[in-house]
Design a protein around this motif. Sequence first.
Motif, PDB file in Angstrom:
ATOM      1  N   TYR A 118       1.665   7.236   5.626  1.00 28.56           N
ATOM      2  CA  TYR A 118       1.790   5.812   5.972  1.00 28.56           C
ATOM      3  C   TYR A 118       2.960   5.480   6.900  1.00 28.56           C
ATOM      4  CZ  TYR A 118       5.100   5.975   2.003  1.00 28.56           C
ATOM      5  OH  TYR A 118       6.120   6.299   1.140  1.00 28.56           O
ATOM      6  N   VAL A 120       4.935   4.807  10.159  1.00 28.41           N
ATOM      7  CA  VAL A 120       4.579   4.420  11.521  1.00 28.41           C
ATOM      8  C   VAL A 120       5.172   5.437  12.502  1.00 28.41           C
ATOM      9  CG1 VAL A 120       4.741   2.629  13.289  1.00 28.41           C
ATOM     10  CG2 VAL A 120       4.523   1.988  10.865  1.00 28.41           C
ATOM     11  N   GLU A 139      -0.126   4.589  14.712  1.00 22.16           N
ATOM     12  CA  GLU A 139       0.043   3.146  14.906  1.00 22.16           C
ATOM     13  C   GLU A 139      -0.166   2.390  13.592  1.00 22.16           C
ATOM     14  OE1 GLU A 139      -1.699  -0.459  17.740  1.00 22.16           O
ATOM     15  OE2 GLU A 139      -2.467   1.586  17.930  1.00 22.16           O
ATOM     16  N   LYS A 140       0.770   1.528  13.265  1.00 20.46           N
ATOM     17  CA  LYS A 140       0.780   0.756  12.010  1.00 20.46           C
ATOM     18  C   LYS A 140       0.888   1.665  10.785  1.00 20.46           C
ATOM     19  CE  LYS A 140      -2.312  -2.905  13.728  1.00 20.46           C
ATOM     20  NZ  LYS A 140      -3.592  -3.621  13.447  1.00 20.46           N
ATOM     21  N   ARG A 142      -1.415   3.615   9.977  1.00 18.14           N
ATOM     22  CA  ARG A 142      -2.725   3.405   9.367  1.00 18.14           C
ATOM     23  C   ARG A 142      -3.848   4.210   9.997  1.00 18.14           C
ATOM     24  NH1 ARG A 142      -3.585  -2.301   8.926  1.00 18.14           N
ATOM     25  NH2 ARG A 142      -5.628  -1.914   9.840  1.00 18.14           N
ATOM     26  N   LYS A 168       4.620  -2.167   3.477  1.00 18.27           N
ATOM     27  CA  LYS A 168       4.517  -3.453   4.169  1.00 18.27           C
ATOM     28  C   LYS A 168       4.143  -3.280   5.642  1.00 18.27           C
ATOM     29  CE  LYS A 168       7.221  -7.653   5.079  1.00 18.27           C
ATOM     30  NZ  LYS A 168       8.556  -8.316   4.886  1.00 18.27           N
ATOM     31  N   GLU A 169       4.696  -2.244   6.282  1.00 18.51           N
ATOM     32  CA  GLU A 169       4.446  -2.016   7.713  1.00 18.51           C
ATOM     33  C   GLU A 169       2.986  -1.674   8.007  1.00 18.51           C
ATOM     34  OE1 GLU A 169       8.692  -1.830   7.008  1.00 18.51           O
ATOM     35  OE2 GLU A 169       6.978  -0.918   5.996  1.00 18.51           O
ATOM     36  N   ASN A 170       2.235  -1.275   6.991  1.00 14.20           N
ATOM     37  CA  ASN A 170       0.813  -0.965   7.180  1.00 14.20           C
ATOM     38  C   ASN A 170      -0.057  -2.223   7.260  1.00 14.20           C
ATOM     39  OD1 ASN A 170       1.176   1.741   4.782  1.00 14.20           O
ATOM     40  ND2 ASN A 170       1.548   1.794   6.987  1.00 14.20           N
ATOM     41  N   ILE A 171       0.565  -3.376   7.018  1.00 16.35           N
ATOM     42  CA  ILE A 171      -0.139  -4.672   7.018  1.00 16.35           C
ATOM     43  C   ILE A 171      -1.288  -4.643   5.994  1.00 16.35           C
ATOM     44  CG2 ILE A 171      -1.051  -6.553   8.443  1.00 16.35           C
ATOM     45  CD1 ILE A 171      -0.040  -5.074  10.905  1.00 16.35           C
ATOM     46  N   ASN A 196      14.328   1.232   1.898  1.00 15.73           N
ATOM     47  CA  ASN A 196      13.890   0.354   2.988  1.00 15.73           C
ATOM     48  C   ASN A 196      12.377   0.160   3.024  1.00 15.73           C
ATOM     49  OD1 ASN A 196      13.394   3.000   3.729  1.00 15.73           O
ATOM     50  ND2 ASN A 196      13.571   2.582   5.917  1.00 15.73           N
ATOM     51  N   GLU A 197      11.674   0.597   1.962  1.00 10.64           N
ATOM     52  CA  GLU A 197      10.224   0.491   1.928  1.00 10.64           C
ATOM     53  C   GLU A 197       9.776  -0.442   0.806  1.00 10.64           C
ATOM     54  OE1 GLU A 197       8.770   4.900   3.510  1.00 10.64           O
ATOM     55  OE2 GLU A 197       8.533   4.353   1.406  1.00 10.64           O
TER      56      GLU A 197
END
Length: 206
Positions: A118, A120, A139-140, A142, A168-171, A196-197
Amino acid sequence: METPYQNHINKTDFDHVYEPAEDSFLLIDALEKDLPYLKAKKPTFCLEVGSGSGVVITAFGMAFPNSFCFCTDINFKACEMSLSTALQNKVLLDTINMDLVSCFINNKFDIVIFNPPYVVTEPAECGGCGIEASWAGGEKGREVTDRLLDIIPKILSPDGTFYLLLIKENIPLEVIQIMSKYGFKSETIITRQVRNEQQIVLKFHR
């Protein structure tokens, strides 16, 4: 759910296979939190995609000894370690060295579990078959996850459940929307801030 015995693994083995970390144990915690639901389901065929060390699918197999457990990983060393972890904990497990679930199309699993790569990264970092395959998400974060989302409706039984860990960064909302188009409802089982995750485990079912 018990944490599997892992002392059989040499530390140097984790130079080649993802070492169980906070995300691995969050996934186990999520399954434990959802244990009443899972026990009511009485799952028969269960699959972890990208099993790494095998700690998650082994924990599941320890909790459901009457289930048939399978796991896949693109990293052959991860397949070997998953099988070793299962054997050390007296869990019957079939491991298959493959990309995601390429050999399982139209097989119907009651439970599918995925802790994806996961992080990025640049898209070019995806596609390996070593330890980098456990974290490089493109990207993302994902690119690998989205490939599996398209296949889940084909490998999950009509009454099956899919557990997915994201950050969270995976939207996650986009993932929920994708699965909704396939007719799946979603629930958030657990969230946790780890350094930080912000990690989250989602459950999808029809």
